[in-house]
Design a protein around this motif. Structure first.
Motif, mmCIF file in Angstrom:
data_model
loop_
_atom_site.group_PDB
_atom_site.id
_atom_site.type_symbol
_atom_site.label_atom_id
_atom_site.label_comp_id
_atom_site.label_asym_id
_atom_site.label_seq_id
_atom_site.Cartn_x
_atom_site.Cartn_y
_atom_site.Cartn_z
ATOM 1 N N ILE A 74 3.949 -78.262 39.402
ATOM 2 C CA ILE A 74 4.678 -77.011 39.227
ATOM 3 C C ILE A 74 5.830 -77.270 38.261
ATOM 4 C CG2 ILE A 74 6.026 -75.195 40.332
ATOM 5 C CD1 ILE A 74 4.567 -75.776 42.918
ATOM 6 N N GLU A 75 5.920 -76.475 37.218
ATOM 7 C CA GLU A 75 7.006 -76.607 36.242
ATOM 8 C C GLU A 75 7.940 -75.413 36.380
ATOM 9 O OE1 GLU A 75 7.733 -77.351 31.447
ATOM 10 O OE2 GLU A 75 5.728 -76.905 32.218
ATOM 11 N N VAL A 76 9.192 -75.677 36.687
ATOM 12 C CA VAL A 76 10.192 -74.632 36.885
ATOM 13 C C VAL A 76 11.070 -74.537 35.647
ATOM 14 C CG1 VAL A 76 12.100 -73.833 38.317
ATOM 15 C CG2 VAL A 76 10.175 -75.033 39.374
ATOM 16 N N VAL A 77 11.225 -73.320 35.126
ATOM 17 C CA VAL A 77 12.053 -73.092 33.941
ATOM 18 C C VAL A 77 13.135 -72.073 34.295
ATOM 19 C CG1 VAL A 77 12.093 -72.411 31.520
ATOM 20 C CG2 VAL A 77 10.045 -73.505 32.466
ATOM 21 N N PRO A 78 14.390 -72.494 34.460
ATOM 22 C CA PRO A 78 15.465 -71.542 34.752
ATOM 23 C C PRO A 78 15.666 -70.572 33.594
ATOM 24 C CG PRO A 78 16.126 -73.805 35.244
ATOM 25 C CD PRO A 78 14.855 -73.885 34.475
ATOM 26 N N TRP A 79 16.069 -69.337 33.922
ATOM 27 C CA TRP A 79 16.296 -68.351 32.875
ATOM 28 C C TRP A 79 17.356 -68.824 31.882
ATOM 29 C CZ3 TRP A 79 12.670 -64.994 32.473
ATOM 30 C CH2 TRP A 79 12.039 -64.436 33.592
ATOM 31 N N GLU A 80 18.350 -69.561 32.371
ATOM 32 C CA GLU A 80 19.440 -69.993 31.495
ATOM 33 C C GLU A 80 18.975 -70.943 30.400
ATOM 34 O OE1 GLU A 80 19.471 -70.007 34.752
ATOM 35 O OE2 GLU A 80 20.844 -68.333 35.132
ATOM 36 N N GLN A 81 17.838 -71.595 30.592
ATOM 37 C CA GLN A 81 17.336 -72.532 29.584
ATOM 38 C C GLN A 81 16.523 -71.848 28.491
ATOM 39 O OE1 GLN A 81 15.182 -75.763 31.350
ATOM 40 N NE2 GLN A 81 16.905 -76.471 32.588
ATOM 41 N N ILE A 82 16.191 -70.574 28.675
ATOM 42 C CA ILE A 82 15.345 -69.867 27.720
ATOM 43 C C ILE A 82 16.223 -69.140 26.711
ATOM 44 C CG2 ILE A 82 13.496 -68.177 27.427
ATOM 45 C CD1 ILE A 82 12.736 -68.655 30.335
ATOM 46 N N ARG A 83 16.007 -69.437 25.443
ATOM 47 C CA ARG A 83 16.782 -68.782 24.392
ATOM 48 C C ARG A 83 16.138 -67.485 23.923
ATOM 49 N NH1 ARG A 83 17.815 -72.977 19.736
ATOM 50 N NH2 ARG A 83 15.545 -73.171 19.969
ATOM 51 N N GLY B 222 -1.077 -70.128 38.305
ATOM 52 C CA GLY B 222 -0.507 -68.971 37.643
ATOM 53 C C GLY B 222 0.964 -69.130 37.326
ATOM 54 N N ILE B 223 1.632 -67.995 37.168
ATOM 55 C CA ILE B 223 3.055 -67.945 36.824
ATOM 56 C C ILE B 223 3.773 -67.084 37.852
ATOM 57 C CG2 ILE B 223 4.717 -66.949 35.197
ATOM 58 C CD1 ILE B 223 2.970 -67.875 32.941
ATOM 59 N N SER B 224 4.920 -67.544 38.317
ATOM 60 C CA SER B 224 5.729 -66.761 39.245
ATOM 61 C C SER B 224 7.094 -66.491 38.627
ATOM 62 C CB SER B 224 5.884 -67.492 40.582
ATOM 63 O OG SER B 224 6.542 -68.735 40.410
ATOM 64 N N LEU B 225 7.580 -65.278 38.842
ATOM 65 C CA LEU B 225 8.902 -64.874 38.360
ATOM 66 C C LEU B 225 9.829 -64.659 39.552
ATOM 67 C CD1 LEU B 225 8.010 -62.176 35.653
ATOM 68 C CD2 LEU B 225 8.218 -64.640 35.377
ATOM 69 N N GLY B 226 11.032 -65.192 39.441
ATOM 70 C CA GLY B 226 12.031 -65.011 40.485
ATOM 71 C C GLY B 226 13.413 -64.892 39.880
ATOM 72 N N ALA C 21 7.383 -58.839 30.844
ATOM 73 C CA ALA C 21 8.177 -59.295 31.980
ATOM 74 C C ALA C 21 9.017 -60.512 31.616
ATOM 75 C CB ALA C 21 7.251 -59.616 33.154
ATOM 76 N N LEU C 22 8.409 -61.487 30.965
ATOM 77 C CA LEU C 22 9.145 -62.681 30.577
ATOM 78 C C LEU C 22 10.296 -62.331 29.632
ATOM 79 C CD1 LEU C 22 6.148 -65.118 29.976
ATOM 80 C CD2 LEU C 22 7.881 -65.325 31.771
ATOM 81 N N ARG C 23 10.026 -61.466 28.675
ATOM 82 C CA ARG C 23 11.053 -61.114 27.695
ATOM 83 C C ARG C 23 12.139 -60.219 28.311
ATOM 84 N NH1 ARG C 23 10.034 -58.150 21.803
ATOM 85 N NH2 ARG C 23 12.258 -57.785 21.339
ATOM 86 N N TYR C 24 11.727 -59.278 29.154
ATOM 87 C CA TYR C 24 12.669 -58.303 29.715
ATOM 88 C C TYR C 24 13.748 -58.983 30.545
ATOM 89 C CZ TYR C 24 14.290 -54.226 32.361
ATOM 90 O OH TYR C 24 15.054 -53.244 32.933
ATOM 91 N N TRP C 25 13.321 -59.839 31.481
ATOM 92 C CA TRP C 25 14.337 -60.451 32.348
ATOM 93 C C TRP C 25 15.052 -61.616 31.678
ATOM 94 C CZ3 TRP C 25 10.143 -58.276 35.276
ATOM 95 C CH2 TRP C 25 10.561 -57.203 36.097
ATOM 96 N N GLN C 26 14.491 -62.138 30.574
ATOM 97 C CA GLN C 26 15.251 -63.114 29.804
ATOM 98 C C GLN C 26 16.364 -62.423 29.033
ATOM 99 O OE1 GLN C 26 15.304 -63.639 26.167
ATOM 100 N NE2 GLN C 26 16.794 -65.299 26.539
ATOM 101 N N GLU C 27 16.081 -61.222 28.520
ATOM 102 C CA GLU C 27 17.057 -60.502 27.712
ATOM 103 C C GLU C 27 18.035 -59.677 28.549
ATOM 104 O OE1 GLU C 27 14.826 -58.153 24.959
ATOM 105 O OE2 GLU C 27 14.335 -59.866 23.669
#
Length: 295
Positions: free
Chosen positions: A199-208, A183-187, A253-259
């Motif tokens: 497991i692939e980790v994507v920091p929020w700072e890398q998401i445009r 699945g996907i985990s948000l932190g 969720a992905l969009r909200y905490w990215q923005e």
């Protein structure tokens, strides 16, 4: 109670993301398919015993195709959605390295069902066995030309067996948190994608940016996906249909905490968890109403 604790889903349901799939396959239809598959297998065995290569191959292909089709048949109307779980991130790893977040909001992925796995495994095993017997017959008769047909079909049956094994492993892994689920985990640090073996980790700072990809107009079966644009990499299209939480909520969720980087501090805690649970309750109630209104 503040307005921030009563917020609705902050983004509208993406275009054509309503649950409008096929209806359930009735138990009578499943029983008929199962009886047909058994009949095809018996016919194949009978022809193999008689040494009839042509009909053995024919019934083997029919049996494998039917079981492959059964494995991907729709299981019915929208399932009952469940929200993410707030759990310790170590439970999602083999404890061989420290995860970036101690606690995460985990969206479980049901990548495969037991029915899909067993249908593929039985279909591939049954048809493959018949094809191997047919191949032995043609070798005994020095009719090697038949192998040009039988060998590719046997390889296709082996692929079905492999896919069945992978599906069963995925179903097993999805059955309990003690089995390192998918699945996907948000932190607070970012989000992680948990695969069968990585497991692939994507920091929020890398998401445009995070955006929803609409289904094709009029489609009832197209996948619901989000596009994640990352720094220095190609856009990543992530499918959301296999998760226990509503796709709308996972996208939001992905969009909200990215923005909203100023609100990432609430992740990995009860504030974000309660927010996600409210969104899941809202989506679970709103999507069926919209679907019924369009019917």
């Amino acid at each position: 109670m503040s307005a921030d604790t009563e917020d609705p889903i902050p983004y509208p349901l993406p275009a054509n993301w309503d649950e409008r799939g096929m209806g359930a396959v009735s138990p009578v239809a499943y029983a008929f398919i199962a009886l047909t598959a058994a009949a095809l297998l018996l016919l194949g065995v009978s022809c193999a015993v008689r040494g009839d290569v042509l009909w053995t191959v024919f019934w083997a292909v029919c049996f494998g195709a039917l079981m492959a089709g059964l494995s991907v048949s729709r299981e019915g109307p929208p399932r009952r959605y469940r929200g993410p779980a707030l759990i310790n991130a170590v439970a999602l790893t083999r404890a061989d390295r420290e995860p970036p977040d101690s606690w995460v909001h985990f969206f479980r992925q049901n990548l495969a069902s037991w029915g899909l796995g067993w249908a593929l495994l039985l279909g591939g095993t049954g048809s493959g066995t018949l094809l191997v017997v047919a191949g032995m017959r043609v070798v005994e008769r020095d009719a090697g030309g038949w192998l040009l047909l039988i060998v590719p079909l046997a390889l296709a049956a082996a692929v079905l067996v492999l896919c069945g094994v992978i599906a069963l492993v995925a179903a097993f892994r999805s059955a309990s948190f003690g089995r390192i689920p998918l699945g996907i985990s948000l932190g607070r640090a970012g989000f992680s994608r948990h695969y069968l073996d990585a497991i692939e980790v994507v920091p929020w700072e890398q998401i445009r940016a995070v955006s929803a990809l609409a289904r094709e107009a009029g489609s009832t079966e197209g996948p619901r996906r989000v596009r994640i644009e990352r720094e220095g990499r190609e856009p990543w299209d992530l499918g959301l249909d296999d998760y226990t939480a509503p796709p709308w909520v996972l996208y939001a969720a992905l969009r909200y905490w990215q923005e909203h980087p100023e609100r990432r501090g609430e992740l990995s805690g009860t504030v974000a968890q309660q927010r996600l649970e409210r969104w899941c309750a809202e989506a679970s109630a709103a999507v069926p109403r919209r679907t019924a209104a369009r019917s």
